[in-house]
Design a protein around this motif. Structure first.
Motif, PDB file in Angstrom:
ATOM      1  N   VAL A 190       0.838  -1.208   0.000  1.00  0.00           N
ATOM      2  CA  VAL A 190       0.000   0.000   0.000  1.00  0.00           C
ATOM      3  C   VAL A 190       0.868   1.252   0.000  1.00  0.00           C
ATOM      4  CG1 VAL A 190      -1.627   1.341   1.389  1.00  0.00           C
ATOM      5  CG2 VAL A 190      -2.012  -1.094   1.035  1.00  0.00           C
ATOM      6  N   VAL A 191       1.921   1.255   0.807  1.00  0.00           N
ATOM      7  CA  VAL A 191       2.814   2.417   0.852  1.00  0.00           C
ATOM      8  C   VAL A 191       3.467   2.649  -0.506  1.00  0.00           C
ATOM      9  CG1 VAL A 191       4.979   3.265   1.836  1.00  0.00           C
ATOM     10  CG2 VAL A 191       3.230   2.303   3.324  1.00  0.00           C
ATOM     11  N   VAL A 192       3.934   1.582  -1.142  1.00  0.00           N
ATOM     12  CA  VAL A 192       4.570   1.723  -2.454  1.00  0.00           C
ATOM     13  C   VAL A 192       3.559   2.218  -3.485  1.00  0.00           C
ATOM     14  CG1 VAL A 192       5.638   0.439  -4.346  1.00  0.00           C
ATOM     15  CG2 VAL A 192       6.402   0.077  -2.011  1.00  0.00           C
ATOM     16  N   GLU A 193       2.354   1.714  -3.439  1.00  0.00           N
ATOM     17  CA  GLU A 193       1.331   2.161  -4.385  1.00  0.00           C
ATOM     18  C   GLU A 193       0.992   3.637  -4.194  1.00  0.00           C
ATOM     19  OE1 GLU A 193      -0.055   0.599  -7.049  1.00  0.00           O
ATOM     20  OE2 GLU A 193       1.530  -0.845  -6.619  1.00  0.00           O
ATOM     21  N   VAL A 194       0.927   4.096  -2.967  1.00  0.00           N
ATOM     22  CA  VAL A 194       0.653   5.516  -2.714  1.00  0.00           C
ATOM     23  C   VAL A 194       1.815   6.367  -3.240  1.00  0.00           C
ATOM     24  CG1 VAL A 194       0.413   7.239  -0.882  1.00  0.00           C
ATOM     25  CG2 VAL A 194      -0.892   5.118  -0.770  1.00  0.00           C
ATOM     26  N   GLU A 195       3.043   5.899  -3.024  1.00  0.00           N
ATOM     27  CA  GLU A 195       4.191   6.644  -3.528  1.00  0.00           C
ATOM     28  C   GLU A 195       4.202   6.689  -5.050  1.00  0.00           C
ATOM     29  OE1 GLU A 195       7.289   4.538  -1.582  1.00  0.00           O
ATOM     30  OE2 GLU A 195       7.177   5.768   0.213  1.00  0.00           O
ATOM     31  N   VAL A 196       3.828   5.596  -5.681  1.00  0.00           N
ATOM     32  CA  VAL A 196       3.759   5.572  -7.143  1.00  0.00           C
ATOM     33  C   VAL A 196       2.677   6.524  -7.639  1.00  0.00           C
ATOM     34  CG1 VAL A 196       3.152   4.103  -9.110  1.00  0.00           C
ATOM     35  CG2 VAL A 196       4.769   3.294  -7.407  1.00  0.00           C
ATOM     36  N   ALA A 197       1.601   6.670  -6.872  1.00  0.00           N
ATOM     37  CA  ALA A 197       0.544   7.604  -7.263  1.00  0.00           C
ATOM     38  C   ALA A 197       1.049   9.046  -7.262  1.00  0.00           C
ATOM     39  CB  ALA A 197      -0.649   7.464  -6.314  1.00  0.00           C
TER      40      ALA A 197
END
Length: 75
Positions: free
Chosen positions: A15-22
Motif C-alpha cells: 500500500v505504501v509503495v502504491e501511494v508513492e507511485v501515485a
C-alpha cells in the motif's frame, strides 16, 4: 482463524509503495512545467530527492528482511 502476520506487513508495504507511485504522476507533470519555464536543475533535484526517499525506504525494508514471506524461526 490463524494467519501469518507477515501477510499484513507485506500488504502494508504494498500500500505504501502504491501511494508513492501515485505521487510520481503529479511530480512528472510539475517537472515538465518547470522544464518549460527554464528551471531544469531545480526540477531535476526535486525529482531526484523524491526518488531517493523512495529508494531509501525500499532499502530499509529490504535490509530488515521484511519482504520475505517466510522467515526461519530461531530456537
Amino acid at each position: 482463524m490463524n494467519f501469518n502476520v507477515r501477510f499484513c506487513l507485506i500488504a502494508l508495504v504494498f500500500v505504501v509503495v502504491e501511494v508513492e507511485v501515485a505521487f510520481v504522476y503529479p511530480i512528472a507533470a510539475v517537472y515538465l512545467d518547470w522544464v518549460k519555464h527554464g528551471q531544469r536543475l531545480f526540477a531535476l533535484a526535486e525529482v531526484l530527492i523524491f526518488l531517493l526517499i523512495l529508494f531509501v525506504g525500499l532499502v530499509y525494508v529490504w535490509a530488515k528482511r521484511d519482504l520475505e514471506w517466510m522467515k526461519k524461526v530461531s530456537e
